[in-house]
Design a protein around this motif. Structure first.
Motif, mmCIF file in Angstrom:
data_model
loop_
_atom_site.group_PDB
_atom_site.id
_atom_site.type_symbol
_atom_site.label_atom_id
_atom_site.label_comp_id
_atom_site.label_asym_id
_atom_site.label_seq_id
_atom_site.Cartn_x
_atom_site.Cartn_y
_atom_site.Cartn_z
ATOM 1 N N LEU A 158 -3.503 10.541 12.771
ATOM 2 C CA LEU A 158 -4.288 9.879 13.808
ATOM 3 C C LEU A 158 -3.747 10.199 15.191
ATOM 4 O O LEU A 158 -4.133 9.596 16.182
ATOM 5 N N GLY A 159 -2.778 11.133 15.251
ATOM 6 C CA GLY A 159 -2.361 11.647 16.551
ATOM 7 C C GLY A 159 -1.085 11.067 17.118
ATOM 8 O O GLY A 159 -0.745 11.337 18.261
ATOM 9 N N ALA A 160 -0.365 10.263 16.334
ATOM 10 C CA ALA A 160 0.908 9.753 16.839
ATOM 11 C C ALA A 160 1.973 10.833 16.682
ATOM 12 O O ALA A 160 1.939 11.623 15.742
ATOM 13 N N VAL B 167 8.111 10.344 16.530
ATOM 14 C CA VAL B 167 8.935 9.223 17.006
ATOM 15 C C VAL B 167 8.082 7.970 17.101
ATOM 16 O O VAL B 167 8.469 6.896 16.630
ATOM 17 N N GLN B 168 6.900 8.118 17.687
ATOM 18 C CA GLN B 168 6.001 6.959 17.840
ATOM 19 C C GLN B 168 5.591 6.434 16.467
ATOM 20 O O GLN B 168 5.602 5.224 16.222
ATOM 21 N N ALA B 169 5.257 7.358 15.560
ATOM 22 C CA ALA B 169 4.852 6.948 14.212
ATOM 23 C C ALA B 169 5.987 6.191 13.540
ATOM 24 O O ALA B 169 5.775 5.177 12.875
ATOM 25 N N PHE B 170 7.219 6.672 13.739
ATOM 26 C CA PHE B 170 8.356 5.997 13.127
ATOM 27 C C PHE B 170 8.494 4.578 13.650
ATOM 28 O O PHE B 170 8.580 3.628 12.876
ATOM 29 N N SER C 92 2.412 7.426 2.759
ATOM 30 C CA SER C 92 1.089 7.773 3.302
ATOM 31 C C SER C 92 0.834 7.109 4.650
ATOM 32 O O SER C 92 0.125 7.672 5.484
ATOM 33 N N THR C 93 1.403 5.917 4.877
ATOM 34 C CA THR C 93 1.126 5.229 6.136
ATOM 35 C C THR C 93 1.683 6.030 7.305
ATOM 36 O O THR C 93 1.056 6.149 8.351
ATOM 37 N N TYR C 94 2.906 6.593 7.095
ATOM 38 C CA TYR C 94 3.517 7.412 8.136
ATOM 39 C C TYR C 94 2.663 8.658 8.388
ATOM 40 O O TYR C 94 2.377 9.017 9.524
#
Lengths: 264, 270
Positions: free
Chosen positions: A164-166, A169-172, A156-158
């Motif tokens: 939230l718009g990431a 790649v940025q989310a990772f 869920s965090t990913y």
């Protein structure tokens, strides 16, 4: 009484494990060239070590292969772990099963199989073939240390980061990577160590003229090991002990700090 | 969709460098120089010299595995009872020797075991009979035990350390003696560790060619030596591959056995 017996037993085992290491350290200070007799204390092997081009080159090859293979194995292994979390269970267990092959198989069989591959496809035996082989047997160590971390993640965090718009790649790198980093580091260190200590697979996949420390020692066995080798291995061993002590004291400081923070 | 693409690098790598190479061993093992199918390379194991090498390998690796187990299990019990494991200190003590090149460490045993070596020096000082095992199968067993003991100690220690102290205390409260606790609680609970230790010692010991070269002189050939020579000296990859397939059969038997016993060990808990 029981405690003494325990202590004696443990000491004998550790004496057994460390006696050869002590022997090598003593031999590195032996001024006689043969290992059979003691010719007095000397430091000359340590100074000659740095002028011995063949040993220095083998050391460089060993370190370069260990570092590069650990880096590539960490990257490929980590990506594989990410991919495997999104896979169907059946496919994942197939891939993990293949991953286990180099771990469970005998080194001599792995070495031979890679040698046959390189022979058949006309690879030139040398640095590259050793590197490819080391990456191959290192990937499983990375996967086995990253996979448990990956499975412990909360997906869920990913997804929250994506909401939230990431970008993916940025989310990772912001969310997933910090959590699996300890696993990646452990895998990297294990891969580095395994590569450094490997002889058998390197023996079958190296070409003439390219040596790592292990293969160099093996060719020297018949002629007699050069005492510079003892000096080098003593230096490496002491360096590792110092690094471990440093890491240990740092983690102690860290744990003391966190404990203090916990109190306040 | 995106995640499927991510599996491609490793998929490619494992096919190219794990599966295809293994396939090549089978290809060479089942063909002759003209490329025709043959069983000759596999059946070559029945030749007297190959049979002898295989038997000796099995015998020495079994003995080494038993000695490792006999040394490691009491050690594991002692180490868990001492409760000295801060920051994995024990594990570090067993892994640390691996940072000194394993060929050099094994060679150091030559210096220790030689007729005029360190151990015989101490023995003669104590007026004890000298120990002449260098270049014999005994020295090879010693080398195997020395090199692979950590692989037996670590899984056993890990499985022992995981045992809940409360279970043992409960058994004590209910009146069980120490031996009974060992037999009925500790041994069954640490069985998976024992099984994985046996696999981790037996496979490398069975297939080694380095330890026999360094400590056995040049006269004692293990099956690993035979295969190594076929590849590096005789350049007969067909025969070498055939013998490797025979060796793999033993590795697979060992893995299957350990999988069965491990299951039984865990099944016994329920």
């Amino acid at each position: 009484m029981k405690k003494t017996v325990y202590r004696i037993y443990t000491s004998i085992i550790f004496l057994f494990l460390y006696a050869p290491i002590g022997t090598l350290m003593v031999l590195s200070f032996n001024s006689s060239k043969t290992r059979a007799k003691w010719g007095g204390f000397t430091l000359k092997w340590y100074s000659e070590l740095f002028q011995n081009d063949a040993i220095m080159k083998a050391l460089w090859n060993t370190l370069a292969i260990a570092f590069l293979s650990a880096v590539f194995a960490s990257i490929i292994g980590t990506i594989a772990c990410i991919a495997m979390t999104g896979m169907k269970k059946k496919w994942r267990s197939v891939l993990l099963g293949i991953t286990n092959i180099p771990m469970l198989n005998a080194d001599i069989v792995t070495g031979i199989s890679l040698m046959l591959l390189f022979l058949t496809f006309g690879f030139k035996f040398g640095f590259l073939t050793i590197l490819l082989s080391h990456i191959t047997f290192n990937i499983p160590f990375v996967i086995l240390s990253v996979m448990p971390r990956m499975q412990g993640l909360n997906p869920s965090t990913y997804e929250a980061a994506l909401d939230l718009g990431a970008g993916p790649v940025q989310a990772f790198f912001k969310v997933v990577f910090p959590d699996i980093l300890p696993g990646v580091l452990t895998g990297f260190l294990m891969a580095f160590t395994m590569s450094l200590d490997d002889f058998i697979i390197t023996h079958f996949t190296k070409g003439a003229g390219v040596d790592t420390l292990s293969t160099k020692i093996y060719t020297e066995v018949k002629k007699g090991i050069k005492p510079e080798m003892y000096a080098l291995s003593t230096l490496i061993f002491i360096a590792v002990i110092l690094l471990l002590l440093l890491a240990n004291s740092r983690s102690k400081i860290k744990s003391v700090k966190t404990a203090e923070r916990g109190k306040s | 969709m995106n995640k499927k693409m991510l599996s491609l690098p490793y998929l490619f790598w494992s096919i190219a460098f794990i599966l295809i190479p293994l396939g090549m061993i089978f290809f060479y093992g089942f063909t002759d120089k003209t490329g025709a199918f043959t069983l000759e390379n596999i059946l070559a194991i029945s030749q007297a010299e190959h049979m002898k090498a295989l038997w000796l390998s099995i015998l020495l690796s079994l003995i080494s595995t038993i000695i490792c187990l006999a040394l490691a299990y009491p050690l594991g019990l002692i180490l868990t009872s001492m409760e000295v494991n801060q920051n994995g200190f024990i594990i570090v003590l067993f892994i640390l020797p691996m940072w000194m090149n394993f060929l050099l460490r094994t060679l150091a045993w030559q210096t220790l075991l030689e007729k005029t070596g360190v151990i015989n020096g101490i023995l003669s000082f104590l007026h004890l009979p000298s120990l002449n095992i260098i270049n014999t199968p005994y020295a090879i067993v010693l080398g195997m035990v020395y090199n692979f003991l950590p692989f037996m100690v670590l899984p056993i220690y890990n499985s022992l350390a995981k045992i809940d102290r409360n279970v043992i205390n409960a058994a004590k409260d209910l009146g069980a003696g120490n031996l009974y606790i060992l037999k009925r609680i500790i041994l069954p609970l640490s069985f998976p560790g024992i099984v994985s230790g046996i696999t981790m010692v037996f496979v490398p010991a069975l297939t080694t060619f380095v330890i026999s070269t360094l400590l056995g002189g040049s006269k004692i050939l293990l099956i690993g030596n035979v295969i190594e020579q076929e590849f590096t000296q005789a350049s007969n990859w067909y025969l070498g591959s055939g013998l490797s397939i025979v060796l793999m059969v033993f590795i697979i038997i060992n893995m299957v056995l350990s999988a069965i016993f491990d299951k039984d060990g865990e099944g016994g808990l329920l």
